[in-house]
Write a protein that holds these residues in place. Structure first.
Motif, PDB file in Angstrom:
ATOM      1  N   VAL A 247      30.004  38.479  42.156  1.00  0.00           N
ATOM      2  CA  VAL A 247      31.271  38.556  41.218  1.00  0.00           C
ATOM      3  C   VAL A 247      32.395  39.229  41.790  1.00  0.00           C
ATOM      4  CG1 VAL A 247      29.894  38.429  39.058  1.00  0.00           C
ATOM      5  CG2 VAL A 247      30.397  40.694  40.256  1.00  0.00           C
ATOM      6  N   PHE A 248      32.069  39.999  43.100  1.00  0.00           N
ATOM      7  CA  PHE A 248      33.062  40.749  44.170  1.00  0.00           C
ATOM      8  C   PHE A 248      32.556  40.490  45.421  1.00  0.00           C
ATOM      9  CE2 PHE A 248      34.131  44.186  46.863  1.00  0.00           C
ATOM     10  CZ  PHE A 248      35.655  44.085  46.506  1.00  0.00           C
ATOM     11  N   SER A 249      33.304  40.400  46.370  1.00  0.00           N
ATOM     12  CA  SER A 249      33.199  40.388  47.905  1.00  0.00           C
ATOM     13  C   SER A 249      34.505  40.779  48.549  1.00  0.00           C
ATOM     14  CB  SER A 249      32.788  39.164  48.351  1.00  0.00           C
ATOM     15  OG  SER A 249      32.710  39.002  49.929  1.00  0.00           O
ATOM     16  N   GLY A 250      34.544  42.007  49.231  1.00  0.00           N
ATOM     17  CA  GLY A 250      35.649  42.591  50.069  1.00  0.00           C
ATOM     18  C   GLY A 250      35.333  43.688  50.635  1.00  0.00           C
ATOM     19  N   SER A 251      36.532  44.304  51.041  1.00  0.00           N
ATOM     20  CA  SER A 251      36.309  45.751  51.950  1.00  0.00           C
ATOM     21  C   SER A 251      36.104  46.628  50.637  1.00  0.00           C
ATOM     22  CB  SER A 251      37.681  45.861  52.568  1.00  0.00           C
ATOM     23  OG  SER A 251      38.630  46.119  51.460  1.00  0.00           O
ATOM     24  N   ARG A 252      35.859  47.844  51.396  1.00  0.00           N
ATOM     25  CA  ARG A 252      35.533  48.934  50.487  1.00  0.00           C
ATOM     26  C   ARG A 252      36.758  49.360  49.710  1.00  0.00           C
ATOM     27  NH1 ARG A 252      35.677  54.669  50.711  1.00  0.00           N
ATOM     28  NH2 ARG A 252      36.615  54.882  52.774  1.00  0.00           N
ATOM     29  N   GLU A 253      38.111  49.317  50.457  1.00  0.00           N
ATOM     30  CA  GLU A 253      39.209  49.571  49.617  1.00  0.00           C
ATOM     31  C   GLU A 253      39.449  48.564  48.524  1.00  0.00           C
ATOM     32  OE1 GLU A 253      39.015  51.583  53.519  1.00  0.00           O
ATOM     33  OE2 GLU A 253      38.947  49.228  52.902  1.00  0.00           O
ATOM     34  N   GLU A 254      39.318  47.494  48.723  1.00  0.00           N
ATOM     35  CA  GLU A 254      39.296  46.426  47.603  1.00  0.00           C
ATOM     36  C   GLU A 254      38.380  46.719  46.636  1.00  0.00           C
ATOM     37  OE1 GLU A 254      41.025  42.492  50.433  1.00  0.00           O
ATOM     38  OE2 GLU A 254      38.680  42.937  50.413  1.00  0.00           O
ATOM     39  N   LEU A 255      37.161  46.832  46.822  1.00  0.00           N
ATOM     40  CA  LEU A 255      36.136  47.459  45.779  1.00  0.00           C
ATOM     41  C   LEU A 255      36.766  48.520  44.838  1.00  0.00           C
ATOM     42  CD1 LEU A 255      33.294  46.969  44.487  1.00  0.00           C
ATOM     43  CD2 LEU A 255      32.644  48.792  46.444  1.00  0.00           C
ATOM     44  N   GLU A 256      37.230  49.485  45.635  1.00  0.00           N
ATOM     45  CA  GLU A 256      37.524  50.757  44.834  1.00  0.00           C
ATOM     46  C   GLU A 256      38.983  50.501  44.019  1.00  0.00           C
ATOM     47  OE1 GLU A 256      38.037  54.070  47.650  1.00  0.00           O
ATOM     48  OE2 GLU A 256      35.808  54.163  47.959  1.00  0.00           O
ATOM     49  N   ALA A 257      39.446  49.502  44.492  1.00  0.00           N
ATOM     50  CA  ALA A 257      40.797  49.097  43.699  1.00  0.00           C
ATOM     51  C   ALA A 257      40.525  47.935  42.536  1.00  0.00           C
ATOM     52  CB  ALA A 257      41.877  48.352  44.624  1.00  0.00           C
ATOM     53  N   ASN A 258      39.373  47.358  42.715  1.00  0.00           N
ATOM     54  CA  ASN A 258      39.242  46.593  41.448  1.00  0.00           C
ATOM     55  C   ASN A 258      38.932  47.114  40.022  1.00  0.00           C
ATOM     56  OD1 ASN A 258      36.952  44.557  39.932  1.00  0.00           O
ATOM     57  ND2 ASN A 258      37.526  43.334  41.892  1.00  0.00           N
ATOM     58  N   THR A 259      39.452  46.330  39.213  1.00  0.00           N
ATOM     59  CA  THR A 259      39.503  46.824  37.857  1.00  0.00           C
ATOM     60  C   THR A 259      38.564  46.339  36.708  1.00  0.00           C
ATOM     61  OG1 THR A 259      41.163  45.177  37.199  1.00  0.00           O
ATOM     62  CG2 THR A 259      41.940  47.257  38.343  1.00  0.00           C
ATOM     63  N   ASP A 260      37.576  45.377  37.423  1.00  0.00           N
ATOM     64  CA  ASP A 260      36.483  44.865  36.622  1.00  0.00           C
ATOM     65  C   ASP A 260      35.584  45.937  36.245  1.00  0.00           C
ATOM     66  OD1 ASP A 260      34.976  42.041  35.726  1.00  0.00           O
ATOM     67  OD2 ASP A 260      33.659  43.419  36.604  1.00  0.00           O
ATOM     68  N   GLU A 261      35.288  46.119  34.723  1.00  0.00           N
ATOM     69  CA  GLU A 261      34.441  47.104  34.269  1.00  0.00           C
ATOM     70  C   GLU A 261      32.926  46.988  34.952  1.00  0.00           C
ATOM     71  OE1 GLU A 261      35.122  49.881  32.435  1.00  0.00           O
ATOM     72  OE2 GLU A 261      37.114  49.208  32.694  1.00  0.00           O
ATOM     73  N   TYR A 262      32.449  45.982  35.243  1.00  0.00           N
ATOM     74  CA  TYR A 262      31.173  45.895  35.990  1.00  0.00           C
ATOM     75  C   TYR A 262      30.991  46.316  37.239  1.00  0.00           C
ATOM     76  CZ  TYR A 262      26.734  43.780  37.500  1.00  0.00           C
ATOM     77  OH  TYR A 262      25.688  43.672  38.367  1.00  0.00           O
ATOM     78  N   VAL A 263      32.253  45.664  38.067  1.00  0.00           N
ATOM     79  CA  VAL A 263      32.412  46.080  39.385  1.00  0.00           C
ATOM     80  C   VAL A 263      32.397  47.365  39.648  1.00  0.00           C
ATOM     81  CG1 VAL A 263      33.845  45.573  41.456  1.00  0.00           C
ATOM     82  CG2 VAL A 263      33.037  43.730  40.210  1.00  0.00           C
ATOM     83  N   LYS A 264      33.299  48.234  38.766  1.00  0.00           N
ATOM     84  CA  LYS A 264      33.499  49.559  38.840  1.00  0.00           C
ATOM     85  C   LYS A 264      32.264  50.489  38.696  1.00  0.00           C
ATOM     86  CE  LYS A 264      37.298  51.082  36.263  1.00  0.00           C
ATOM     87  NZ  LYS A 264      37.866  51.225  35.144  1.00  0.00           N
ATOM     88  N   ARG A 265      31.378  49.874  38.020  1.00  0.00           N
ATOM     89  CA  ARG A 265      30.189  50.674  37.818  1.00  0.00           C
ATOM     90  C   ARG A 265      29.373  51.254  39.353  1.00  0.00           C
ATOM     91  NH1 ARG A 265      26.404  46.961  34.236  1.00  0.00           N
ATOM     92  NH2 ARG A 265      24.809  48.441  35.057  1.00  0.00           N
ATOM     93  N   PHE A 266      29.790  50.484  40.214  1.00  0.00           N
ATOM     94  CA  PHE A 266      29.167  50.488  41.430  1.00  0.00           C
ATOM     95  C   PHE A 266      29.824  51.389  42.353  1.00  0.00           C
ATOM     96  CE2 PHE A 266      27.389  46.877  39.409  1.00  0.00           C
ATOM     97  CZ  PHE A 266      26.121  47.317  39.066  1.00  0.00           C
ATOM     98  N   VAL A 267      31.082  51.738  42.077  1.00  0.00           N
ATOM     99  CA  VAL A 267      31.904  52.573  43.139  1.00  0.00           C
ATOM    100  C   VAL A 267      31.541  53.971  42.940  1.00  0.00           C
ATOM    101  CG1 VAL A 267      34.178  53.374  43.782  1.00  0.00           C
ATOM    102  CG2 VAL A 267      33.709  51.115  42.984  1.00  0.00           C
ATOM    103  N   ARG A 268      30.950  54.675  43.968  1.00  0.00           N
ATOM    104  CA  ARG A 268      30.735  56.106  44.138  1.00  0.00           C
ATOM    105  C   ARG A 268      29.653  56.203  42.940  1.00  0.00           C
ATOM    106  NH1 ARG A 268      34.000  58.358  47.475  1.00  0.00           N
ATOM    107  NH2 ARG A 268      36.169  57.527  47.587  1.00  0.00           N
ATOM    108  N   HIS A 269      28.811  55.284  42.807  1.00  0.00           N
ATOM    109  CA  HIS A 269      27.625  55.466  41.978  1.00  0.00           C
ATOM    110  C   HIS A 269      26.446  56.045  42.545  1.00  0.00           C
ATOM    111  CE1 HIS A 269      24.806  54.265  38.885  1.00  0.00           C
ATOM    112  NE2 HIS A 269      23.794  53.599  39.748  1.00  0.00           N
ATOM    113  N   GLU A 270      25.937  57.046  41.896  1.00  0.00           N
ATOM    114  CA  GLU A 270      24.896  57.896  42.536  1.00  0.00           C
ATOM    115  C   GLU A 270      23.312  57.088  42.409  1.00  0.00           C
ATOM    116  OE1 GLU A 270      25.226  60.417  44.399  1.00  0.00           O
ATOM    117  OE2 GLU A 270      27.152  60.778  44.066  1.00  0.00           O
ATOM    118  N   GLY A 271      22.726  56.889  43.402  1.00  0.00           N
ATOM    119  CA  GLY A 271      21.296  56.155  43.244  1.00  0.00           C
ATOM    120  C   GLY A 271      20.337  56.919  43.049  1.00  0.00           C
TER     121      GLY A 271
END
Length: 275
Positions: free
Chosen positions: A251-275
């Motif tokens: 559902v997403f493929s791109g650079s870190r900057e593009e990932l951090e700018a993505n506004t999809d709620e599911y995708v945003k769950r994994f930005v700076r997510h603590e494992g």
């Protein structure tokens, strides 16, 4: 640049089915030498299934899979051996054999190589095993059993086993899961070291956002034996791509900057997510 050389992995519209359930839904991607794909996603989203499909541990119901330029979509098990010998795998929790000493664990891929040529005599094998253990700074554990090592050390032995055949491709399935942050960063430093020392292509499944940051923002200085943070203008040179999976789909493929700018709620769950 990666687009000027042949990809190591190519998937086109790959579907994997488990009965009525789809493990992968029309997944397409390619991976080139030196490139890293970092995979995020909820449990059951298809990350590990994708890794297994690449090396034939699960079969595609449809679509096309190429590994090292070879169409392996319908390949029989014994025909996969030469291709797997060119691939290193770090399983979840390290996947070591408890009944074998560390040296025996690391040598296992060498003595079981099915690439059509001998792995060498025992002296040559031991030399390569010790070299791999030195790479992860654990040569002193050669005669120990996995039960005598800490969790982080066992994971490092798993990396040694994954790279002992000098593979062009390494698959990492949750290499930092369950480890404290300092130990997890040590593991990621070794993964970056392997990439930068050998131009290895990597598929990396993780729950830790920091793992992706390390691969994207750092290079390993082989002389200083440490990670070096790259200035912002050089970070694209690590050739790291971020992928988020959901219910078997990318559902997403791109650079870190593009990932951090993505506004999809599911995708945003994994930005700076603590494992």
């Amino acid at each position: 640049m990666p687009e000027t050389v042949d990809p190591i992995i190519e998937l086109k519209d790959v579907v994997v089915a488990f009965g009525d359930n789809l493990g992968l839904r029309n997944v397409s991607l390619s991976l080139h030498p030196g490139q890293t794909h970092v995979f995020f996603g909820a449990a059951g989203s298809g990350k590990t299934t994708l890794l297994k499909s690449v090396i034939g541990l699960v079969k595609a119901a449809s679509g096309d899979i190429k590994l090292f330029g070879v169409d392996v979509t319908g390949t029989k098990e014994h025909d996969f051996y030469p291709l797997r010998s060119r691939t290193g795998v770090l399983f979840q929790e390290g996947g070591l054999f408890d009944s074998l000493e560390v040296g025996e664990n690391v040598e296992y891929p060498l003595v079981n190589q099915q690439a059509g040529e001998s792995a060498g005599n025992q002296g040559e094998i031991e030399s390569r095993v010790r070299e791999a253990l030195r790479f992860v700074e654990l040569e002193h554990t050669f005669d120990k059993f996995p039960s005598e090592l800490s969790g982080g050390m066992r994971r490092r032995v798993g990396i040694a086993r994954a790279i002992v055949t000098n593979p062009q491709l390494v698959l990492y399935d949750s290499p930092t899961a369950g480890l404290d942050p300092i130990t997890a960063n040590t593991i990621m430093a070794l993964i970056a070291k392997q990439r930068d020392a050998q131009n290895t292509a990597s598929l990396l499944v993780t729950h830790r956002y920091q793992d992706g940051e390390i691969m994207a923002d750092f290079r390993y200085d082989l002389e200083k034996q440490e990670l070096i943070r790259l200035p912002p203008e050089e970070r694209g040179s690590t050739n790291t791509n971020f992928i988020v999976m959901k219910q078997g789909e990318i559902v997403f493929s791109g650079s870190r900057e593009e990932l951090e700018a993505n506004t999809d709620e599911y995708v945003k769950r994994f930005v700076r997510h603590e494992g």
